[in-house]
Design an enzyme around this catalytic site. Structure first.
Site, PDB file in Angstrom:
ATOM      1  N   HIS A 240      -3.010   3.178  -4.570  1.00 51.39           N
ATOM      2  CA  HIS A 240      -2.366   2.717  -3.341  1.00 51.39           C
ATOM      3  C   HIS A 240      -0.944   2.210  -3.611  1.00 51.39           C
ATOM      4  CE1 HIS A 240      -5.841   3.023  -0.616  1.00 51.39           C
ATOM      5  NE2 HIS A 240      -6.577   2.681  -1.658  1.00 51.39           N
TER       6      HIS A 240
ATOM      7  N   ASP B 133       0.860  -1.184   0.000  1.00 51.96           N
ATOM      8  CA  ASP B 133       0.000   0.000   0.000  1.00 51.96           C
ATOM      9  C   ASP B 133       0.896   1.235   0.000  1.00 51.96           C
ATOM     10  OD1 ASP B 133      -2.350   1.806   0.492  1.00 51.96           O
ATOM     11  OD2 ASP B 133      -3.320  -0.116   0.874  1.00 51.96           O
TER      12      ASP B 133
ATOM     13  N   GLU C 209     -10.178   2.957  -4.978  1.00 51.95           N
ATOM     14  CA  GLU C 209      -9.791   4.293  -4.527  1.00 51.95           C
ATOM     15  C   GLU C 209      -8.639   4.868  -5.362  1.00 51.95           C
ATOM     16  OE1 GLU C 209     -11.144   3.959   0.156  1.00 51.95           O
ATOM     17  OE2 GLU C 209      -9.049   3.594  -0.338  1.00 51.95           O
TER      18      GLU C 209
END
Length: 765
Positions: free
Chosen positions: A290, A202, A350
């Protein structure tokens, strides 16, 4: 035999059977509960004279037999001797090719013999775990000398309801040792989970050695303290479990750095440990978003040539440069070779796509390949990665955002966004298989409260209304532990247990009843203690955080477990094991603050409760001359960190609501709502109100602060009391939602009654 005697004998046998069945949850404290369990009388004693047999084709189960041997050796002090075949006083492993359901098994225990039957080693392993739970908790640790062991008589036919029974662990935000991963896997095995989703990369850290790109771990696995670390350090002053683990800190170039990673050899060892317990480890390498840890190490991976933050998320990989695909394929080649799982998770959630819209290379690619917008450009990236994974014999998993720009039916979708309720149905219609990981209640990083286990237990993996055909697309469910605010192994234990046990039952069986589960759960706490699991001690009850009294009252605490010892203080300090014991009740006749904490016999400390006692007169009712039904709900668009910030915004509109619920007109992703009006209180008394919010809210009644549940957080219930006279009492409830799904619930109780929704007839304006 005379007819009357025969009748009496049959009646006695029936009564015995019914009596055994009535105490089944206590006698057979199994989680998850088997698909079929028939109680029986008596028990099978296990002594050093008991033997173990694997006749014929049952030699397939040698590893599972050794796992049972290890447990029995802990209790008996020595392993059982082997027998060539079934006989009296023998534990027998049996192969049965007629068993067709995956992971299915049968278990028969009589006073003379124990028989474990399966077709697959995975099924036999599940049978061994059932036996493990039927044995005393003390077998979890080796002890000197011998002990008396026995198994209660029964017949079980068992198989799982869902093929995907998973837990997740994020090792990217905060890192966890290989020893802890093994401890975590052993817990999964105990409760019959079969998947571990390991979130390896991440923005905050890259945790897996990739030999082609050594800087991913040399640079990407370490960081100076970020805002998440600072937050944990600050909170650790009150809770040491929120301190950063010292074994993941190092000094380098005059700076303290946090991090760590797994070598490929270490990961092979973890994978083998999981495989022995028939658990599949699914690796996640999150892309294209990410990816800040990777871009910091290799800046060419972004469209801007650097790592930075966008409006909401980090700048992602650039899907318009072939060098990106070369990198991704090289990384995934090593991951695919390392992990035997048929799945690889690529995240794809995201994604901050702003840099894509501004990159000339992306404009050229979209004109050439056909994507019309940045969502379709992400779909282009995901499809290319999926085809590559398929060439390696792997199936791709992505979070439900992959549906937005279109995804092939061959992909598996992990549904997490509860505020996009049609996503599972859309995925099913598209032909995708779906794994349910709904953020509420299956994000175990959300702070637990007294309702958390109930919410997990009543979660339905197959959404209602999906239909039988579409329902076949649901593989099962898993819970996720994201670790931004989970910096230690102790904190991970606390966040996961005992919520994990509720999910275990949801995905394995048809759940006999919640009351039965709670009874069985009580008997699992000693086992968790033996396994060194620092579980969350069950909630104390019988009081409100903000309590009031007119003249005097008594603090009486309801204990969920009889063996808990409650310690308290009245000087503002946190209670310890040396603080006074609250034996019965504590008289309260003046304003004071009492702090409570429960301690287990093993010394584990539960949550600290701060009870603020205030003396109040009964608030006089308002003199409203005419009212109408409902409350006025005024709503505001915008991002409000606290309810008080709503005052600074301009109202978007208002509506009259007949329940305390967000009006349909408030459709923004981030918003605030103010509820104003009166409560028609039916009788004078002290009322307790319970306010559950995701994100935050405050409740004032009669211009008195009753519940402060403010701030941006997951769905948490807080409560408070207020002294009210009969009549119309002004209410002011402010609620804010900071993005994602929201929860708002207001309940009340009086004189110790169970909480219930505030009646619509009370609401006036």
């Amino acid at each position: 035999m005379p007819t009357k005697t025969l009748f009496c004998l049959l009646l006695a046998l029936l009564f015995t059977r019914v009596s055994v069945a009535q105490t089944a949850p206590e006698r057979y404290a199994l989680i998850p509960y088997p698909a079929s369990l028939v109680p029986a009388s008596g028990s099978f004693p296990i002594t050093n004279a008991t033997k173990l047999a694997l006749p014929g084709e049952a030699k397939l189960f040698e590893r599972e037999a050794e796992q049972l041997q290890a447990l029995l050796t802990n209790g008996l002090g020595q392993p059982l001797k082997k027998a060539p075949q079934a006989a009296a006083n023998t534990i027998v492993f049996v192969y049965d090719k007629s068993i067709t359901a995956p992971e299915a098994y049968r278990l028969t225990i009589t006073p003379q013999q124990v028989t474990l039957t399966a077709k697959e080693p995975a099924g036999m392993f599940r049978a061994v775990q059932t036996v493990r739970q039927l044995l005393p908790a003390t077998i979890e640790k080796a002890r000197k000398g011998t002990a008396s062991l026995s198994l209660p008589a029964l017949q079980i036919q068992d198989q799982p309801a869902y093929s995907w029974r998973g837990m997740h662990l994020d090792v990217a935000r905060h890192f966890f040792s290989t020893d802890y991963l093994k401890k975590y896997l052993d817990l999964l095995a105990l409760y019959k989970f079969n998947k571990l989703h390991l979130h390896l990369t991440d923005d905050q850290g890259w945790r897996l050695e990739v030999k082609k790109y050594p800087d991913l771990t040399a640079k990407g696995a370490w960081r100076t303290f970020n805002n998440q670390d600072s937050s944990c350090i600050r909170k650790s002053k009150d809770n040491p479990d929120l301190a950063l683990d010292p074994k993941h800190l190092r000094q380098r170039n005059g700076h303290t750095e946090y991090g760590g990673f797994y070598t490929q050899q270490q990961m092979k060892d973890i994978i083998a440990f999981a495989a022995a317990r028939h658990i599949e480890i699914i690796p996640e390498v999150d892309m294209p978003g990410h990816m800040m840890a990777a871009i910091n190490a290799y800046p060419f991976l972004s469209c801007t040539g650097s790592a930075s933050w966008g409006k909401e998320f980090s700048v992602p990989l650039c899907p318009c440069n072939e060098s990106t695909y070369e990198f991704a394929q090289n990384v995934l080649s090593e991951v695919a070779a390392l992990f035997p799982s048929k799945y690889i998770h690529i995240g794809a959630d995201e994604v901050e796509k702003t840099t894509w819209a501004q990159a000339g290379a992306c404009t050229e690619l979209m004109q050439k390949e056909g994507p019309k917008n940045v969502n379709e450009l992400q779909s282009y990236f995901v499809r290319r990665i999926e085809k590559f994974l398929q060439s390696k014999g792997k199936k791709m998993i992505g979070w439900d955002e992959v549906l937005e720009g279109g995804v092939d039916a061959s992909a598996t979708v992990m549904y997490w966004r509860s505020w996009v309720p049609d996503a599972p149905a859309r995925a099913a219609r598209n032909g995708n298989q779906v794994i349910m990981t709904t953020n509420n209640p299956l994000y175990f990083d959300y702070l637990p409260d007294k309702n958390s286990i109930d919410k997990v237990y009543h979660f339905e993996p197959t959404p209602k209304g999906l239909g039988p055909e579409a329902g076949k697309a649901i593989l099962g469910a898993q819970a996720n532990l994201w670790t931004e605010q989970v910096p230690s192994e102790n904190r991970a234990d606390y966040m996961v247990m005992p919520r994990m046990t509720a999910l275990a039952e949801v995905v394995w069986t048809n759940k006999p009843s919640y009351a039965s589960y709670l009874q069985r759960l009580k008997q699992h706490y000693p086992r968790l203690a033996q396994l060194n699991v620092l579980y969350r001690v069950p909630d104390l009850a019988g009081f409100a955080e903000e309590s009031v009294f007119a003249t005097s009252t008594n603090l009486t605490v309801e204990k969920p477990l009889n063996n808990l010892i409650i310690h308290y203080t009245t000087d503002g300090s946190n209670p310890t094991a040396a603080s006074p014991v609250l034996a019965k009740s504590l008289p309260i006749n003046q304003p004071t603050k009492v702090k409570l904490a429960a301690f287990t016999p093993e010394g584990l400390k539960g949550d600290t409760y701060a009870i603020n006692y205030k003396q109040q007169s009964y608030a006089e009712p308002a003199r409203a001359t005419a009212t109408e039904a409902g409350l006025k709900a005024t709503y505001f668009d915008g991002y409000f960190k606290t309810a008080a910030r709503i005052q600074e915004a301009t109202a978007k509109g208002s509506a009259i609501v007949q329940t305390v619920a967000v009006p349909e007109q408030a459709k923004a992703d981030k918003f605030g709502v103010q509820f104003r009006g009166y409560l028609a209180i039916p009788e004078t008394g002290i009322y307790t109100f319970y306010l559950t919010c995701d994100d935050g809210g405050t409740l004032r009644i009669a211009d008195r602060m009753v519940v402060d549940n403010d701030g941006l957080h997951s769905a948490i219930e807080k409560n408070g009391q207020v002294a009210l006279a009969k009549g119309l009492q002004p209410i002011a409830l402010d609620f804010v939602e900071g993005g994602g799904g929201y929860t708002l619930l207001l309940q009340y109780s009086k004189d110790g009654s169970a909480p219930q929704p505030v009646p619509a007839s009370w609401l006036k304006h």
